[in-house]
Scaffold this motif. Structure first.
Motif, short mmCIF file in Angstrom:
data_model
loop_
_atom_site.label_atom_id
_atom_site.label_comp_id
_atom_site.label_asym_id
_atom_site.label_seq_id
_atom_site.Cartn_x
_atom_site.Cartn_y
_atom_site.Cartn_z
N VAL A 178 -4.28 -0.95 3.08
CA VAL A 178 -3.86 -1.09 2.29
C VAL A 178 -2.16 -2.07 2.78
CG1 VAL A 178 -1.65 -0.04 0.81
CG2 VAL A 178 -3.31 1.17 0.94
N ILE A 179 -2.11 -3.42 1.90
CA ILE A 179 -1.27 -4.60 2.18
C ILE A 179 -0.92 -4.74 1.19
CG2 ILE A 179 -1.66 -6.60 3.03
CD1 ILE A 179 -4.37 -6.79 4.25
N ALA A 180 0.41 -4.48 1.52
CA ALA A 180 1.08 -4.18 -0.17
C ALA A 180 2.35 -5.06 0.94
CB ALA A 180 2.12 -3.42 -0.51
N THR A 181 3.31 -6.57 -0.08
CA THR A 181 4.23 -6.62 0.41
C THR A 181 5.64 -6.09 0.54
OG1 THR A 181 4.45 -7.67 -1.76
CG2 THR A 181 2.89 -9.14 -0.84
N ASP A 182 5.68 -5.21 0.17
CA ASP A 182 7.12 -4.10 -0.35
C ASP A 182 6.81 -3.43 0.57
OD1 ASP A 182 5.30 -3.47 -2.27
OD2 ASP A 182 6.76 -3.44 -3.62
N SER A 183 5.64 -2.89 0.94
CA SER A 183 5.52 -2.17 2.01
C SER A 183 5.02 -2.02 3.74
CB SER A 183 5.80 -0.78 1.15
OG SER A 183 3.74 -0.92 1.19
N LEU A 184 4.88 -0.91 4.33
CA LEU A 184 4.03 -0.99 5.53
C LEU A 184 2.44 -0.67 5.28
CD1 LEU A 184 6.32 1.52 8.10
CD2 LEU A 184 6.34 -0.99 7.88
N ASP A 185 1.60 -1.72 5.81
CA ASP A 185 0.49 -1.64 5.47
C ASP A 185 -0.15 -0.40 6.40
OD1 ASP A 185 0.49 -4.37 5.57
OD2 ASP A 185 -1.18 -4.95 7.81
N VAL A 186 -1.18 -0.22 5.35
CA VAL A 186 -1.40 1.77 5.42
C VAL A 186 -3.06 1.86 5.97
CG1 VAL A 186 -2.21 4.15 4.62
CG2 VAL A 186 0.01 2.48 3.92
N ILE A 187 -3.68 2.08 7.36
CA ILE A 187 -4.63 1.59 7.82
C ILE A 187 -5.53 3.03 8.19
CG2 ILE A 187 -6.09 0.85 9.77
CD1 ILE A 187 -3.45 -0.79 9.85
N GLY A 188 -6.59 3.38 7.64
CA GLY A 188 -7.32 4.03 7.89
C GLY A 188 -7.47 5.20 6.82
N TYR A 189 -8.95 5.84 6.24
CA TYR A 189 -8.85 6.87 5.43
C TYR A 189 -7.95 8.32 5.10
CZ TYR A 189 -10.65 10.76 2.06
OH TYR A 189 -10.65 12.12 1.57
N GLU A 190 -7.52 9.09 6.51
CA GLU A 190 -6.05 10.26 6.51
C GLU A 190 -5.45 9.65 5.94
OE1 GLU A 190 -6.78 12.88 6.78
OE2 GLU A 190 -9.35 12.88 6.44
N ASN A 191 -4.60 8.59 7.05
CA ASN A 191 -3.17 7.82 6.31
C ASN A 191 -3.32 7.50 4.80
OD1 ASN A 191 -2.83 7.89 9.94
ND2 ASN A 191 -3.26 5.88 9.85
N TYR A 209 -6.87 -2.86 -0.38
CA TYR A 209 -6.35 -2.79 -1.27
C TYR A 209 -4.55 -3.56 -0.95
CZ TYR A 209 -2.44 -0.96 -4.58
OH TYR A 209 -1.01 -1.27 -5.43
N LEU A 210 -4.78 -4.95 -1.67
CA LEU A 210 -3.22 -5.59 -1.48
C LEU A 210 -2.75 -6.04 -3.04
CD1 LEU A 210 -6.52 -7.52 -0.56
CD2 LEU A 210 -4.46 -8.15 1.35
N SER A 211 -1.20 -5.96 -3.00
CA SER A 211 -0.97 -6.34 -3.33
C SER A 211 0.46 -6.74 -3.53
CB SER A 211 -0.46 -4.09 -4.42
OG SER A 211 0.59 -3.96 -3.28
N ALA A 212 0.91 -7.15 -4.71
CA ALA A 212 2.33 -8.49 -4.87
C ALA A 212 3.08 -8.10 -6.10
CB ALA A 212 2.52 -9.42 -4.59
N PRO A 213 4.70 -7.13 -5.57
CA PRO A 213 5.29 -6.89 -7.01
C PRO A 213 5.22 -7.76 -8.05
CG PRO A 213 6.42 -7.11 -5.01
CD PRO A 213 5.27 -7.26 -4.51
N THR A 214 5.33 -7.58 -9.29
CA THR A 214 6.10 -8.68 -10.78
C THR A 214 7.18 -8.33 -11.08
OG1 THR A 214 4.15 -7.60 -12.13
CG2 THR A 214 2.92 -9.44 -10.50
N PHE A 215 7.14 -7.11 -10.54
CA PHE A 215 8.23 -6.69 -10.95
C PHE A 215 9.40 -4.80 -10.75
CE2 PHE A 215 9.74 -3.01 -14.43
CZ PHE A 215 11.16 -2.90 -14.94
N THR A 216 10.11 -5.07 -10.16
CA THR A 216 10.78 -3.26 -9.63
C THR A 216 12.24 -3.33 -10.41
OG1 THR A 216 11.63 -4.87 -7.85
CG2 THR A 216 9.28 -4.24 -7.59
N TYR A 217 12.02 -1.60 -10.90
CA TYR A 217 12.69 -1.61 -11.11
C TYR A 217 14.14 -0.56 -10.23
CZ TYR A 217 16.61 1.39 -13.92
OH TYR A 217 18.18 1.72 -14.09
#
Length: 164
Positions: free
Chosen positions: A66-79, A153-161
């Motif tokens: 998982v590579i998300a612009t607003d959080s740390l990367d998550v690597i591996g199935y278990e994680n 999974y790569l994501s970037a927020p378009t809106f946050t509250y």
């Protein structure tokens, strides 16, 4: 001599056959794969929204990242499974709404571009309202059993509250 000529023609006929797949067959395979990819993404969100994190995590590849612009990367199935479970525990009434915008498939990989919102109950109306929206790319690959799995999974927020 007749045998040589016969062998020559049999050899010629066998090796002149093309192994190229007809275009219509390629389209059929692509549409079947596209339907399978779409179903996998829909089933993933349905499992998460039902609180079935075990099933949702089964859609991840062992090398999931998982590579998300607003959080740390998550690597591996278990994680990734643990991260998903933690997110569900933090927001147990939250539900994902996801809209697939485009699916591209080539060479055992599928790229799924989508937009989604994480919906939570409004404290006053109890109606689900978006608290986070994103654009995302999910890269799926076929595993050794020819089953699709979410690989990246790569994501970037378009809106946050953010409450202040």
């Amino acid at each position: 001599m007749k045998n040589y000529i016969l062998y020559f023609f049999v050899f010629l006929i066998l090796f002149s056959c093309t192994k190229e797949v007809p275009e219509t067959e390629k389209r059929n395979v692509k549409s079947i794969d596209e339907a399978a990819v779409r179903e996998l993404i829909e089933n993933y969100f349905a499992a998460y929204n039902a609180g079935d994190i075990e099933t949702a995590a089964e859609y991840f590849d062992n090398d999931y990242k998982v590579i998300a612009t607003d959080s740390l990367d998550v690597i591996g199935y278990e994680n990734a499974k643990e991260d998903l479970l933690q997110y569900y525990r933090q927001y147990p009434k939250g539900k994902w709404e996801n809209k697939i915008e485009e699916i591209t498939i080539a060479d055992g990989y599928a790229i799924v571009i989508s937009s989604g919102s994480f919906m939570q109950p409004d404290p006053l109306t109890n109606k689900l309202e978006p608290t986070y929206s994103e654009r995302s790319i999910r890269i799926l690959k076929k595993d050794k059993n020819k089953m699709w799995k979410i690989f990246r999974y790569l994501s970037a927020p378009t809106f946050t509250y953010d409450e202040k």
